[in-house]
Motif scaffolding. Structure first.
Motif, PDB file in Angstrom:
ATOM      1  N   ILE A   6       0.843  -1.193   0.000  1.00  0.00           N
ATOM      2  CA  ILE A   6       0.000   0.000   0.000  1.00  0.00           C
ATOM      3  C   ILE A   6       0.880   1.245   0.000  1.00  0.00           C
ATOM      4  O   ILE A   6       1.724   1.428   0.885  1.00  0.00           O
ATOM      5  N   ALA A  52      -7.183  -0.147   3.727  1.00  0.00           N
ATOM      6  CA  ALA A  52      -6.669  -0.829   4.910  1.00  0.00           C
ATOM      7  C   ALA A  52      -7.676  -1.855   5.419  1.00  0.00           C
ATOM      8  O   ALA A  52      -7.310  -2.981   5.784  1.00  0.00           O
ATOM      9  N   PHE A  64       2.959  -1.357   4.254  1.00  0.00           N
ATOM     10  CA  PHE A  64       2.623   0.056   4.081  1.00  0.00           C
ATOM     11  C   PHE A  64       3.920   0.825   3.828  1.00  0.00           C
ATOM     12  O   PHE A  64       4.857   0.734   4.631  1.00  0.00           O
ATOM     13  N   VAL A  71       0.237   4.712   9.665  1.00  0.00           N
ATOM     14  CA  VAL A  71      -0.191   3.313   9.647  1.00  0.00           C
ATOM     15  C   VAL A  71      -0.883   2.935  10.956  1.00  0.00           C
ATOM     16  O   VAL A  71      -1.927   2.290  10.956  1.00  0.00           O
ATOM     17  N   VAL A  90       5.939  -1.897   7.925  1.00  0.00           N
ATOM     18  CA  VAL A  90       5.987  -0.497   7.491  1.00  0.00           C
ATOM     19  C   VAL A  90       7.358  -0.200   6.887  1.00  0.00           C
ATOM     20  O   VAL A  90       8.384  -0.556   7.470  1.00  0.00           O
TER      21      VAL A  90
END
Length: 373
Positions: A6, A52, A64, A71, A90
């Motif tokens: 994402i 999400a 992410f 996040v 992340v």
């Protein structure tokens, strides 16, 4: 692991494109305003909260590429528990770090962070205590033994023992101990009775049996070693198949978490009910042709109805035994409504205690299988 990548900014889209090309079974999510950058390779979105929510329910892993604070705020409404949440990693858009944020052990975020880091040149950031102290963890031991963890609330007790080099009791015979030898300060027992009598406060019970009354103080590993053979009339619903299969297991004192796969005849490759039941629980299906089933001796008398329908005297029993590669059944054929179910247990995947009596009542299981694991 089915992974969603994402992105949010131009820089993160660039990094995401490169990662998407290298990370197997991944899908790229790109903001609508950066659609052109993705050149048709990404799924566009307008609100990050929407993507999400979708990712949490449909993907095993989420990467992410944005600030950690964003996040945390975005995923907060969707977090349920370590046994249900996907792995969340992340990355910064410069590709310097890959941070394991959520479900590091059970969900596999630590491994995902390491994989992402290896593909991008980032530094993996792992903060779970057992990892940073080079200690084993219950989740990793379960994977080594090909088990599912049932009562995740007790993971903390066992991992704390690993972290502090305390003894951990586990019931495994000599032949099954090599996989985890040297991983921790284990005390091995050949029977569940021995495990329960041990003085260790941290205990791992490896069993496919339902024994909640005596396992309350143990972390329970469910070995995935049961094959459920299924026969059904055409157009039987997935709900009926599920109800019958799970009732048969429960009545036999067996955990549904220990199902490795389903098995049936090949003419059922398009049977919607079986396919949907398997998909719902992430189970594979072994299909066998009529000749293969005929070569396997039936445990119960042949069914004239099944002979008329598919040309063989039985489906669920021989299919289960063929798939498990055994010649006996743990549960003989049970017929209920439109469904027949039989259960076979794979050998060599968990302790075999057929020659050792544990002294624990067997919940009606066949005496051929001896004591509990």
């Amino acid at each position: 692991m089915k992974t969603a990548i994402i992105t949010l900014t131009k820089g993160s889209v660039e990094l995401g494109l490169g990662l998407h090309e290298r990370l197997m079974d991944s899908e790229l999510f790109v903001p609508e305003k950066h659609r052109d950058m993705a050149d048709g390779k990404g799924i566009t979105f307008t609100e990050i909260t929407d993507v999400a929510e979708k990712a949490f329910s449909e993907y095993d892993g989420l990467v992410f590429i944005m600030a950690t604070g964003i996040v945390v705020r975005v995923i907060a409404p969707f977090i349920k528990g370590k046994d249900m949440d996907p792995a969340v990693v992340v990355m910064d858009e410069a590709g310097k770090f890959a941070i394991s944020l959520l479900s590091g052990h059970l969900g596999g975020a630590n491994e995902l962070a390491g994989e992402v880091a290896g593909l991008t040149g980032a530094t993996p950031v792992i903060t779970t205590a057992t990892d940073v102290c080079n200690k084993p963890c219950a989740e990793g031991i379960a994977r080594e033994l090909d088990c599912e963890i049932e009562n995740v609330a007790r993971i903390k007790k066992v991992n704390s023992a690993f972290l502090h080099d305390e003894k951990v009791a586990i019931n495994l015979p000599a032949g099954e101990r090599e996989a985890i030898a040297g991983c921790g300060n284990f005390i091995f027992f050949g029977t569940l009775q021995g495990l329960l009598a041990s003085e260790c406060t941290a205990r791992i019970a490896v069993t496919n049996r339902l024994t909640p009354d005596i396992l309350g103080n143990c972390l329970v590993f469910r070995p995935m070693n049961l094959v459920v053979g299924i026969g059904c009339n055409r157009n039987t619903s997935a709900e009926e198949i599920e109800d019958v299969a799970f009732k048969v297991l429960k009545d036999a004192g067996l955990s549904q978490m220990s199902i490795r796969n389903l098995a049936t005849i090949d003419v059922k490759r398009d049977e919607d009910g079986i396919l949907k039941f398997a998909e719902k629980y992430g189970l594979t299906i072994d299909f066998f042709n009529k000749e293969e089933l005929e070569e396997t001796k039936l445990v119960t008398p042949p069914s004239l109805h099944v002979i008329d329908a598919v040309g063989v005297g039985g489906v669920c029993e021989p299919a289960a035994m063929l798939s498990a590669k055994v010649s006996t059944l743990l549960v003989n054929k049970v017929k209920s409504g439109n469904v027949t179910v039989a259960v076979a247990e794979m050998e060599g995947t968990v302790p075999d205690l057929r020659t050792e009596q544990s002294g624990v009542v067997e919940s009606g299981l066949s005496p051929k299988k001896g004591g509990y694991f």
